[in-house]
Design a protein around this motif. Structure first.
Motif, PDB file in Angstrom:
ATOM      1  N   THR A 132       0.850  -1.182   0.000  1.00 53.85           N
ATOM      2  CA  THR A 132       0.000   0.000   0.000  1.00 53.85           C
ATOM      3  C   THR A 132       0.895   1.243   0.000  1.00 53.85           C
ATOM      4  O   THR A 132       2.108   1.161  -0.221  1.00 53.85           O
ATOM      5  N   GLU A 133       0.277   2.363   0.274  1.00 56.04           N
ATOM      6  CA  GLU A 133       1.039   3.615   0.338  1.00 56.04           C
ATOM      7  C   GLU A 133       2.085   3.587   1.453  1.00 56.04           C
ATOM      8  O   GLU A 133       3.109   4.274   1.370  1.00 56.04           O
ATOM      9  N   HIS A 134       1.819   2.780   2.485  1.00 60.50           N
ATOM     10  CA  HIS A 134       2.779   2.700   3.596  1.00 60.50           C
ATOM     11  C   HIS A 134       4.119   2.167   3.125  1.00 60.50           C
ATOM     12  O   HIS A 134       5.178   2.594   3.625  1.00 60.50           O
ATOM     13  N   LEU A 135       4.132   1.244   2.186  1.00 58.79           N
ATOM     14  CA  LEU A 135       5.399   0.733   1.645  1.00 58.79           C
ATOM     15  C   LEU A 135       6.142   1.828   0.892  1.00 58.79           C
ATOM     16  O   LEU A 135       7.375   1.910   0.964  1.00 58.79           O
ATOM     17  N   MET A 136       5.417   2.667   0.162  1.00 57.62           N
ATOM     18  CA  MET A 136       6.068   3.777  -0.538  1.00 57.62           C
ATOM     19  C   MET A 136       6.798   4.690   0.447  1.00 57.62           C
ATOM     20  O   MET A 136       7.951   5.085   0.220  1.00 57.62           O
ATOM     21  N   GLU A 137       6.129   5.032   1.544  1.00 50.28           N
ATOM     22  CA  GLU A 137       6.756   5.902   2.534  1.00 50.28           C
ATOM     23  C   GLU A 137       7.980   5.238   3.153  1.00 50.28           C
ATOM     24  O   GLU A 137       8.994   5.905   3.400  1.00 50.28           O
TER      25      GLU A 137
END
Length: 776
Positions: A444-449
């Motif tokens: 999800t976006e958490h992996l991007m961060e």
């Protein structure tokens, strides 16, 4: 009928009214634990239930003897009575305090011995601080709860233990849940999401909010007081639940205390509660132990970046000459940063990131989680990624986490570092290739961060950008504004000193991003298909980058845009002041209005400081050796006229024939109040041995109406001073305020006598302790 177990006890001990299924977690069991109150003062002693003591356990879950506590609600008390009424009557208990309940047998009580206590009595018997805390808990008023927490911890030990004995066990858990630092940061901390640099800390006089180590005092006090509560709870014979350990770990992380987080983790071994650990507990431990959340490092990326000096001898080998140059670089920058980012647990100056320079601790936790066969959610994997990134262990991250769990296969090309016997992964030269493999955890976006944090802190900006773009396209995840902001900030941090200078000294120019990379990322994020609207902080990054590149023509329109953000914040501040003053005069609850006022106040002061700093850098960077250059003859005067309210006083800029100094006597100037020097021991290597050099760090605070000093009640000020300034400290000597939105020059060094300096410092110290908001 509910079959009772051997954990049933009376006189205050908790009881299970049925056998829980095998495998029921401790949190569910704790919700089923009911307790009966002690003999009530106004109840006739002949009708009171005799107190019985026992220590029983079942399936390894034990409850210790503790003082009696009152039930939570009418429904629970009714259920308790209904169970007792179904028991066949037996001869009554002996009227003795020391008679114990036989182990393994259900106690028998007649109906005549059951006395239903008054619901209002438990509340009335609690001390006043607990009453206020419970009221704040019901209203979800986090600020009032923290103030009540301060008063609770000021109580004596026996009194505090008796108060906890009168509280249900689940109420204590709810108490810690409401004091979660993530909630406190959102509801109470006025500096949330702000990076307070040492320069801002001194000139805005923020010593009442942040200590000399750069840590918010709010979280330091919160951790200390929560540990006081835990000590009182343990003194009553109880153990902490795993959910409560999670909140304590977050407190240790918010206080930037990795050693404290490790102590809390080892406390589970001492209390034999390690079997209760789960993947969320491991996630919070990793976050607190390796400071993976931005809150845990004060939103300061310079504290989280990996430097070649920290990974020397662990991930790479540098020559002695390069090590000496890096040490000299660290010394120069340390003298400017006070004690920000240092490790409090050692007597000498050591960056807190050096605690995480070795891969062993993070790998040990990773293999432990795999060996115990815990579920590996995305949040746990991302926390392990960032923790390993602190040690520069990027190859392991690419092969064992991104490839094995997220299906992202990375192929590195090697770049030979000149004059060094080491090969490093190619990144900035485009040697990294990203492929696809089997995915076990959907990102999800958490992996991007996490990817941006991990690779950005190691200077691998190109790899971070490639990974974010790959994840977005393959899994159809839009790149949010927060990811773009993190990518932009890390690019700026790694392209500016001291990071760029350090990697240059280490002989790794591929780790240094070009200055044009920031403008390229800006153009990408603001154009199709992303259309990100940059905020004030992102405008500041681009402005500082353009000023360093001397692109003055591009800076002016960006500063105009930043001023628009500032004007909007001034309007928000005006509305917040009027609302808070009205509520304070009416004597109503002020928590919500105070939170809005404090946040608006801090944001306004910080934004004004940033704009003034950009104006100073613009005037300092203008240079021309031509008499007819429009840069000094036209552009600079126009710039001063357009941003008059932000121009320092006095101001100076350079022309082709000399310097121009301008002073406006009608405007206030900032004076520096000297503070006692901060002693520090700086380590250095001489002839193969480590020696410590004693130095004194110069420390001052700025005094101005636009600082953040003082906590004098707002009703002591007139409305004009509140609206035109942010300081809540009355200076006896301050100059008449101008009616424009102006700020003072931080470079003004008007001398003060020793007597005046001592008097001013004493007055400022008194002002920090005088607060109409019951500061915590």
């Amino acid at each position: 009928m509910f079959p009772t177990t051997s954990m049933v006890a009376f006189g205050g001990c908790r009881a299970l009214f049925y056998n829980p299924p095998r495998g029921t977690c401790s949190r569910i069991i704790s919700l089923r634990l009911y307790r009966r109150s002690r003999v009530i003062a106004h109840t006739n002693s002949s009708n009171a239930l005799p107190t019985q003591g026992s220590y029983c356990s079942t399936r390894g879950f034990a409850t210790a003897v503790r003082d009696p506590a009152y039930p939570l609600s009418d429904r629970e008390l009714t259920l308790f009575r209904d169970v007792l009424e179904r028991v066949k009557p037996n001869p009554p208990f002996q009227d003795s305090y020391n008679d114990a309940v036989p182990t393994g047998e259900s106690p028998k009580i007649t109906r005549a011995q059951i006395t239903r206590p008054s619901i209002s009595d438990p509340f009335e018997m609690l001390p006043n601080p607990f009453k206020r805390a419970l009221k704040a808990l019901q209203q979800r008023d986090t600020r009032s709860l923290i103030i009540s927490l301060r008063r609770i911890t000021d109580m004596g030990g026996p009194e505090l233990q008796d108060a906890f004995a009168a509280l249900p066990r689940t109420t204590f858990t709810e108490f810690l849940r409401s004091l979660d630092p993530l909630c406190v940061a959102r509801d109470v901390d006025p500096t949330d999401q702000m990076n307070i640099t040492p320069r801002v800390y001194q000139l805005l006089n923020m010593s009442s909010i942040i200590d000399v180590w750069g840590v918010r005092l709010l979280y330091i006090r919160l951790l200390r007081r929560m540990l006081d509560l835990v000590s009182a709870l343990k003194a009553s014979g109880q153990v902490l639940l795993m959910e409560e350990y999670i909140y304590l770990l977050r407190c240790a992380g918010a206080a930037s205390d990795p050693k404290g987080a490790k102590w809390l983790w080892q406390e589970m071994d001492r209390t034999r509660t390690t079997d209760w650990r789960h993947n969320e507990a491991y996630t919070e431990f990793i976050c607190a132990r390796f400071l993976t959340r931005p809150l845990y490092t004060g939103y300061d990326k310079t504290r989280r970046m990996v430097t070649p000096r920290n990974i020397h001898r662990s991930r790479l080998k540098l020559s002695n000459s390069r090590v000496k140059r890096l040490d000299r670089l660290n010394l120069r920058h340390r003298l400017k940063k006070l004690k920000f980012g240092l490790n409090k647990d050692v007597a000498y100056a050591e960056d807190i990131m050096r605690m995480m320079r070795k891969k062993g601790p993070a790998l040990k936790v990773f293999w432990k989680v795999l060996g115990e066969h815990y579920i590996m959610p995305e949040h746990l994997l991302c926390s392990i990624m960032i923790a390993l990134g602190r040690a520069g262990y990027l190859r392991f991250i690419g092969s064992r986490i991104l490839n094995d769990w997220f299906g992202i296969r990375m192929t590195y090309g090697l770049i030979w570092a000149p004059n060094e016997k080491v090969a490093i992964p190619g990144s900035a030269l485009g040697k990294t290739e990203i492929g696809i493999s089997q995915c076990r955890v959907w990102p999800t976006e958490h992996l991007m961060e996490a990817v941006v944090e991990t690779y950005g802190s190691n200077g691998e900006i190109a790899v971070a950008f490639q990974l974010v773009d790959h994840i977005s396209k393959r899994y159809n995840i839009p790149i949010s504004s927060s990811v773009w902001r993190e990518l932009l900030e890390w690019t700026y941090v790694m392209s500016c000193p001291p990071a760029s200078t350090a990697w240059g000294y280490a002989g790794m120019p591929s780790k240094v991003s070009s200055h044009s990379a920031i403008e390229a990322i800006w153009d990408t994020m603001t154009s199709a298909p992303y259309h990100i609207q940059p905020d004030f902080e992102q405008h500041g990054i681009l402005i500082r980058n353009l000023l360093a590149r001397r692109h003055f023509s591009k800076v002016v329109p960006l500063i105009h845009k930043a001023v628009e953000f500032y004007d909007g914040q001034c309007q928000e501040y005006t509305e917040a002041v009027l609302e808070y003053v009205q509520v304070a005069r009416d004597g109503l609850g002020t928590s919500e209005s105070l939170r809005r006022y404090e946040q608006a106040r801090y944001k306004k002061a910080k934004m004004h400081f940033d704009i003034q700093k950009w104006c100073r850098q613009f005037l300092a960077g203008v240079r021309s050796f031509s008499l007819d250059n429009p840069l000094t003859t036209t552009m600079v005067p126009d710039f001063i006229h357009q941003f008059q309210r932000f121009i320092p006083n006095p101001i100076r800029y350079r022309t082709s024939t000399g310097y121009v100094d301008m002073l406006d006597p009608a405007r206030e100037s900032v004076a520096r109040v000297s503070q006692p020097d901060l002693p520090i021991d700086l380590p250095k290597i001489e002839k193969g041995t480590v020696k410590y050099e004693k130095r004194q760090l110069k420390y001052f605070v700025g005094r101005t109406r636009r600082s953040l000093a003082g906590h004098i009640p707002v009703l002591k000020f007139d409305l004009y001073n509140l609206l035109t300034g942010t300081s809540r400290f009355k200076w006896d000597w301050e100059s008449p305020p101008d009616k424009q939105d102006t700020h003072m020059n931080s470079k003004d060094k008007s001398p003060l006598s020793g007597e005046e300096t001592a008097k001013t410092s004493e007055e400022m110290a008194q002002a920090q302790n005088w607060d109409d908001d019951e500061d915590f």
